[in-house]
Design a protein around this motif. Structure first.
Motif, PDB file in Angstrom:
ATOM      1  N   ASN A  17       0.937  -1.334   0.094  1.00  0.00           N
ATOM      2  CA  ASN A  17       0.098  -0.101  -0.003  1.00  0.00           C
ATOM      3  C   ASN A  17       0.866   1.184  -0.110  1.00  0.00           C
ATOM      4  O   ASN A  17       1.315   1.731   0.947  1.00  0.00           O
ATOM      5  CB  ASN A  17      -0.993   0.123   1.345  1.00  0.00           C
ATOM      6  N   TRP A  18       1.327   1.567  -1.165  1.00  0.00           N
ATOM      7  CA  TRP A  18       2.169   2.906  -1.308  1.00  0.00           C
ATOM      8  C   TRP A  18       1.646   4.032  -0.824  1.00  0.00           C
ATOM      9  O   TRP A  18       2.277   5.143  -0.566  1.00  0.00           O
ATOM     10  CB  TRP A  18       2.506   3.192  -2.843  1.00  0.00           C
ATOM     11  N   GLN A  19       0.297   4.101  -0.651  1.00  0.00           N
ATOM     12  CA  GLN A  19      -0.192   5.493   0.044  1.00  0.00           C
ATOM     13  C   GLN A  19       0.122   5.670   1.340  1.00  0.00           C
ATOM     14  O   GLN A  19       0.430   6.763   1.695  1.00  0.00           O
ATOM     15  CB  GLN A  19      -1.686   5.420  -0.226  1.00  0.00           C
ATOM     16  N   THR A  20       0.668   4.507   2.066  1.00  0.00           N
ATOM     17  CA  THR A  20       0.846   4.680   3.565  1.00  0.00           C
ATOM     18  C   THR A  20       2.234   5.369   3.359  1.00  0.00           C
ATOM     19  O   THR A  20       2.601   6.241   4.345  1.00  0.00           O
ATOM     20  CB  THR A  20       0.950   3.237   4.407  1.00  0.00           C
ATOM     21  N   THR A  21       3.073   4.743   2.452  1.00  0.00           N
ATOM     22  CA  THR A  21       4.527   5.465   2.542  1.00  0.00           C
ATOM     23  C   THR A  21       4.743   6.888   2.032  1.00  0.00           C
ATOM     24  O   THR A  21       5.136   7.581   2.600  1.00  0.00           O
ATOM     25  CB  THR A  21       5.447   4.463   1.425  1.00  0.00           C
ATOM     26  N   VAL A  22       3.769   7.180   1.158  1.00  0.00           N
ATOM     27  CA  VAL A  22       3.529   8.611   0.441  1.00  0.00           C
ATOM     28  C   VAL A  22       2.961   9.297   1.664  1.00  0.00           C
ATOM     29  O   VAL A  22       3.507  10.435   1.820  1.00  0.00           O
ATOM     30  CB  VAL A  22       2.300   8.313  -0.580  1.00  0.00           C
ATOM     31  N   ASP A  23       2.194   8.825   2.583  1.00  0.00           N
ATOM     32  CA  ASP A  23       1.703   9.680   3.544  1.00  0.00           C
ATOM     33  C   ASP A  23       2.728   9.994   4.731  1.00  0.00           C
ATOM     34  O   ASP A  23       2.708  11.057   5.382  1.00  0.00           O
ATOM     35  CB  ASP A  23       0.601   8.952   4.532  1.00  0.00           C
ATOM     36  N   MET A  24       3.706   8.939   4.843  1.00  0.00           N
ATOM     37  CA  MET A  24       4.682   9.482   5.922  1.00  0.00           C
ATOM     38  C   MET A  24       5.721  10.632   5.465  1.00  0.00           C
ATOM     39  O   MET A  24       6.072  11.122   6.048  1.00  0.00           O
ATOM     40  CB  MET A  24       5.553   8.034   5.862  1.00  0.00           C
ATOM     41  N   LEU A  25       5.902  10.445   3.939  1.00  0.00           N
ATOM     42  CA  LEU A  25       6.695  11.409   3.212  1.00  0.00           C
ATOM     43  C   LEU A  25       5.801  12.796   3.530  1.00  0.00           C
ATOM     44  O   LEU A  25       6.565  13.804   3.812  1.00  0.00           O
ATOM     45  CB  LEU A  25       7.095  11.215   2.107  1.00  0.00           C
ATOM     46  N   VAL A  26       4.818  12.886   3.088  1.00  0.00           N
ATOM     47  CA  VAL A  26       4.006  14.214   3.259  1.00  0.00           C
ATOM     48  C   VAL A  26       4.019  14.694   4.774  1.00  0.00           C
ATOM     49  O   VAL A  26       4.087  15.826   4.753  1.00  0.00           O
ATOM     50  CB  VAL A  26       2.882  13.861   2.579  1.00  0.00           C
ATOM     51  N   THR A  27       3.580  13.900   5.501  1.00  0.00           N
ATOM     52  CA  THR A  27       3.446  14.284   6.943  1.00  0.00           C
ATOM     53  C   THR A  27       4.867  14.833   7.424  1.00  0.00           C
ATOM     54  O   THR A  27       4.862  15.716   8.293  1.00  0.00           O
ATOM     55  CB  THR A  27       2.690  13.241   7.758  1.00  0.00           C
ATOM     56  N   ARG A  28       5.980  14.179   7.092  1.00  0.00           N
ATOM     57  CA  ARG A  28       7.037  14.385   7.452  1.00  0.00           C
ATOM     58  C   ARG A  28       7.680  15.782   6.934  1.00  0.00           C
ATOM     59  O   ARG A  28       8.079  16.437   7.695  1.00  0.00           O
ATOM     60  CB  ARG A  28       8.171  13.510   7.152  1.00  0.00           C
ATOM     61  N   TYR A  29       7.415  16.107   5.798  1.00  0.00           N
ATOM     62  CA  TYR A  29       7.950  17.492   5.353  1.00  0.00           C
ATOM     63  C   TYR A  29       6.883  18.496   4.973  1.00  0.00           C
ATOM     64  O   TYR A  29       7.273  19.502   4.802  1.00  0.00           O
ATOM     65  CB  TYR A  29       8.504  17.031   3.889  1.00  0.00           C
ATOM     66  N   SER A  30       5.752  17.929   5.037  1.00  0.00           N
ATOM     67  CA  SER A  30       4.726  19.118   4.605  1.00  0.00           C
ATOM     68  C   SER A  30       4.666  20.485   5.283  1.00  0.00           C
ATOM     69  O   SER A  30       5.013  21.662   4.905  1.00  0.00           O
ATOM     70  CB  SER A  30       3.282  18.630   4.684  1.00  0.00           C
ATOM     71  N   ASN A  31       4.582  20.403   6.839  1.00  0.00           N
ATOM     72  CA  ASN A  31       4.423  21.523   7.558  1.00  0.00           C
ATOM     73  C   ASN A  31       5.996  22.394   7.691  1.00  0.00           C
ATOM     74  O   ASN A  31       6.022  23.445   7.554  1.00  0.00           O
ATOM     75  CB  ASN A  31       4.073  21.323   8.772  1.00  0.00           C
ATOM     76  N   GLU A  32       6.947  21.603   7.537  1.00  0.00           N
ATOM     77  CA  GLU A  32       8.298  22.124   7.503  1.00  0.00           C
ATOM     78  C   GLU A  32       8.695  22.912   6.294  1.00  0.00           C
ATOM     79  O   GLU A  32       8.810  24.035   6.434  1.00  0.00           O
ATOM     80  CB  GLU A  32       9.298  20.815   7.656  1.00  0.00           C
ATOM     81  N   LEU A  33       8.238  22.322   5.246  1.00  0.00           N
ATOM     82  CA  LEU A  33       8.525  23.088   3.872  1.00  0.00           C
ATOM     83  C   LEU A  33       7.598  24.191   3.988  1.00  0.00           C
ATOM     84  O   LEU A  33       8.049  25.294   3.494  1.00  0.00           O
ATOM     85  CB  LEU A  33       8.315  22.100   2.707  1.00  0.00           C
ATOM     86  N   SER A  34       6.373  24.181   4.252  1.00  0.00           N
ATOM     87  CA  SER A  34       5.703  25.310   4.217  1.00  0.00           C
ATOM     88  C   SER A  34       6.276  26.460   5.195  1.00  0.00           C
ATOM     89  O   SER A  34       5.964  27.612   4.945  1.00  0.00           O
ATOM     90  CB  SER A  34       4.140  24.784   4.621  1.00  0.00           C
ATOM     91  N   TYR A  35       6.501  25.932   6.310  1.00  0.00           N
ATOM     92  CA  TYR A  35       7.113  26.931   7.465  1.00  0.00           C
ATOM     93  C   TYR A  35       8.404  27.646   6.770  1.00  0.00           C
ATOM     94  O   TYR A  35       8.617  28.805   6.793  1.00  0.00           O
ATOM     95  CB  TYR A  35       7.588  26.253   8.675  1.00  0.00           C
ATOM     96  N   TYR A  36       9.256  27.077   5.973  1.00  0.00           N
ATOM     97  CA  TYR A  36      10.487  27.535   5.631  1.00  0.00           C
ATOM     98  C   TYR A  36      10.243  28.580   4.414  1.00  0.00           C
ATOM     99  O   TYR A  36      11.099  29.540   4.459  1.00  0.00           O
ATOM    100  CB  TYR A  36      11.385  26.425   4.775  1.00  0.00           C
ATOM    101  N   VAL A  37       8.960  28.415   3.697  1.00  0.00           N
ATOM    102  CA  VAL A  37       8.876  29.560   2.630  1.00  0.00           C
ATOM    103  C   VAL A  37       8.013  30.403   3.386  1.00  0.00           C
ATOM    104  O   VAL A  37       7.369  31.333   2.351  1.00  0.00           O
ATOM    105  CB  VAL A  37       8.358  28.776   1.365  1.00  0.00           C
ATOM    106  N   SER A  38       7.591  30.438   4.626  1.00  0.00           N
ATOM    107  CA  SER A  38       6.468  31.439   5.025  1.00  0.00           C
ATOM    108  C   SER A  38       6.853  32.854   5.356  1.00  0.00           C
ATOM    109  O   SER A  38       6.099  33.513   5.439  1.00  0.00           O
ATOM    110  CB  SER A  38       5.842  30.966   6.391  1.00  0.00           C
ATOM    111  N   GLY A  39       8.106  33.126   5.161  1.00  0.00           N
ATOM    112  CA  GLY A  39       8.636  34.311   5.449  1.00  0.00           C
ATOM    113  C   GLY A  39       8.802  34.558   6.759  1.00  0.00           C
ATOM    114  O   GLY A  39       9.210  35.535   7.268  1.00  0.00           O
TER     115      GLY A  39
END
Ligand SMILES: *[C@@H]1O[C@H](CO)[C@@H](O)[C@H](O)[C@H]1NC(C)=O
Ligand SMILES: *[C@@H]1O[C@H](CO)[C@@H](O)[C@H](O)[C@H]1NC(C)=O
Ligand SMILES: *[C@@H]1O[C@H](CO)[C@@H](O)[C@H](O)[C@H]1NC(C)=O
Length: 534
Positions: free
Chosen positions: A369-391
């Protein structure tokens, strides 16, 4: 013991460099298709589905169907996953309707009965092309006073379906139908001169063609197709064969229903393509949508993050996506993928691969179930990346410290080697028991590698805050994760509003917001779908 042996065989993988895996074309889009699959949220934003998955629905799963009929359906019809979705179709005027299944002597084949045409009209989105309503409001109201029926069914067996991803039941001209009309049906919907109703490409016709494919090209290995509009639904080819009726209940009559969603003046100038006027009338909310249409939108937003209940499982190890082919899906720099620019032979070869998928694989065969692996990556990086470019980060040191925090687990501080570090970062959430040569695996590896590589690059090489943020922003743009459009902190009586055909504005697409759940599509702003309908 077996698993130990397997694992020792897998240890070889740990020494490889991830660069050895060939990245598929459009790895980011394939990654996002896996992420959005069977989710109302991601599939509403990435609404032009380019992929076909084998899907299985377990025996005993309950489904809903709304109709004017009080007896169980025979033949091909639509099944909703949420009762509120089905209820929108209850209480329509007219004789019982059926879409006869293709060439199967077991079914009653009343192809030319008025009921057949009634059903086609009911699902026909195009017949109000003038923008005028075909029937006066008085007639409409009188007709809809007949309360209809909500049918509840249970799957009589494990259903074998073809999932057509994106918003593939949305009758739009933005490309949501490409994977069916252009690819699966080879344009045969377009130029069929004998179709009932003035519009081309009716839903009844799609159902007929899909079930014809299921029976002929796919030799009965598929029971129906799974698609999404405002809610997930199944076109099931043989109700009487695959379903057990659970109950049939009468819905509240329209005349007894309050004004909910019907006479709200704001709804009356809400967005939506004019050609769809009649369809909006059919399914509101807004423009006199049927009773319960606000309940409907509310109900389907519960499935934003997944259909739930283990009701559907997909085979991610073997699926077909146009994204992986060497074809131009973004003609003239289109931001949305389209299949309209493909040559006949390109379309034929993808269609053949869909048939190959159906003929040589099962939804239920062992697969990761690759969606579970995809979810791990998205949750690991989503907020972080969004914070880095937030200004909100104002110095390079702070940005570097943030990034190092994410990357530290992959660094041997006694023996620095960036290449190995990027590999470890890429591999760290990969399931080593899964087949890492599949399309899904290669897409996930590629996106993980791009992400890790970009982060190491910004951390190690970029000495200017502005450039560092720009590089991170380029990564964010490439990834295009739908998590970045999710609303935060909606109140209990609010829903996060994104365009779901035929509702929603351009602004709702760009910046989804929490809105009053009793009046979510307020009709402000330019319609997202307007003007693009054929
Ligand atoms: C698809 O349609 C085209 C044009 O109508 C036709 O030439 C082609 O043979 C069709 N392909 C298949 C597989 O039916
Ligand atoms: C792994 O996936 C590849 C690509 O789909 C396939 O060719 C291969 O047979 C699979 N290996 C196993 C062990 O299933
Ligand atoms: C939400 O909308 C309903 C119907 O339009 C209205 O009665 C209600 O007051 C609104 N609630 C809020 C909190 O704005």
């Amino acid at each position: 013991m077996r698993s130990l042996l397997q694992l020792s065989g897998l240890l070889g993988i740990l020494t490889f460099t991830t660069a050895e895996y060939s990245a598929p074309r459009n790895a980011n889009h394939i990654f996002n298709a896996i992420h959005a699959s069977m989710r109302q949220w991601g599939s509403s934003l990435h609404h032009n589905g380019m992929s076909f998955f084998l899907a299985s629905v377990p025996e005993g799963t309950q489904f809903f169907h709304g109709t004017s009929e009080s007896t169980p359906i025979i033949g091909t019809e639509w099944l909703a996953f949420e009762p509120e979705h089905a209820m929108v179709f209850a209480g329509r005027r007219g004789p019982p309707h059926r879409v006869p299944p293709p060439k199967n002597d077991d079914y009653d084949d009343d192809n030319d009965s008025p009921s057949h045409h009634e059903e086609l009209r009911r699902r026909e989105p195009h017949h109000a092309e003038s923008g005028e309503r075909c029937i006066s409001p008085e007639v409409e109201d009188a007709a809809e006073e007949d309360a209809g029926y909500l049918h509840t069914y249970a799957a009589a067996k494990d259903l074998r379906l073809l999932y057509i991803d994106g918003m593939s039941a949305g009758k739009t001209a933005k490309g949501t139908l490409d994977s069916q009309d252009v690819l699966l049906f080879n344009g045969s919907l377009e130029d069929a001169p004998t179709k009932p109703g003035p519009g081309s490409g009716s839903e009844g016709e799609r159902a007929r063609l899909a079930c014809e494919l299921a029976q002929d090209a796919w030799e009965g290995r598929i029971d129906g197709v799974l698609r999404m509009e405002a809610g997930f639904e199944i076109i099931l080819c043989a109700f009487e064969r695959d379903l057990i009726p659970v109950r049939i209940t009468q819905v509240k009559s329209r005349s007894g229903e309050g004004d909910e969603g019907r006479h709200n003046p704001k709804h009356d100038d809400h967005s939506g393509p004019r050609a769809d006027d009649d369809d909006k009338k059919r399914k509101g909310p807004g423009h006199g949508g049927p009773p319960g249409s606000v309940n409907w939108m509310r109900a389907i937003t519960h499935r934003y993050q997944g259909i739930g209940g283990s009701r559907v499982s997909l085979n991610y190890d073997n699926f077909v996506t146009a994204f992986a082919y060497d074809v131009d899906l973004f003609p003239s720099k289109s931001t949305l993928p389209r299949l309209t620019g493909l040559s006949q032979s390109e379309l034929d070869s993808i269609r053949q691969d869909v048939t190959g998928l159906v003929m040589s694989h099962e939804a239920t065969e062992p697969s990761w179930n690759w969606q579970t692996t995809v979810d791990m990556l998205v949750t690991r990086y989503s907020n972080e990346l969004s914070y880095y470019v937030s200004g909100k980060i104002t110095s390079l040191e702070d940005l570097h410290a943030e990034i190092e925090r994410l990357l530290a687990p992959f660094i041997d501080y006694g023996d620095r080697n960036t290449e190995l570090e990027v590999d470890r970062c890429t591999m760290h959430s990969m399931p080593l028991r899964a087949n890492l040569s599949t399309l899904a695996a290669r897409a996930v590896l590629s996106v993980a590698r791009t992400t890790c590589g970009a982060l190491f690059g910004v951390w190690e090489e970029t000495q200017d805050l502005k450039v560092a943020v720009e590089k991170t922003q380029a990564l964010v743009d490439y990834l295009a994760w739908t998590t970045w459009k999710e609303c935060r902190g909606c109140a209990d009586n609010e829903i996060c509003v994104v365009p779901i055909w035929p509702l929603g504005s351009v602004e709702d697409y760009k910046h989804p917001q929490c809105k009053n759940a009793s009046n979510p599509y307020d009709g402000e702003g330019e319609s997202y779908w307007r003007g693009l309908h054929r």
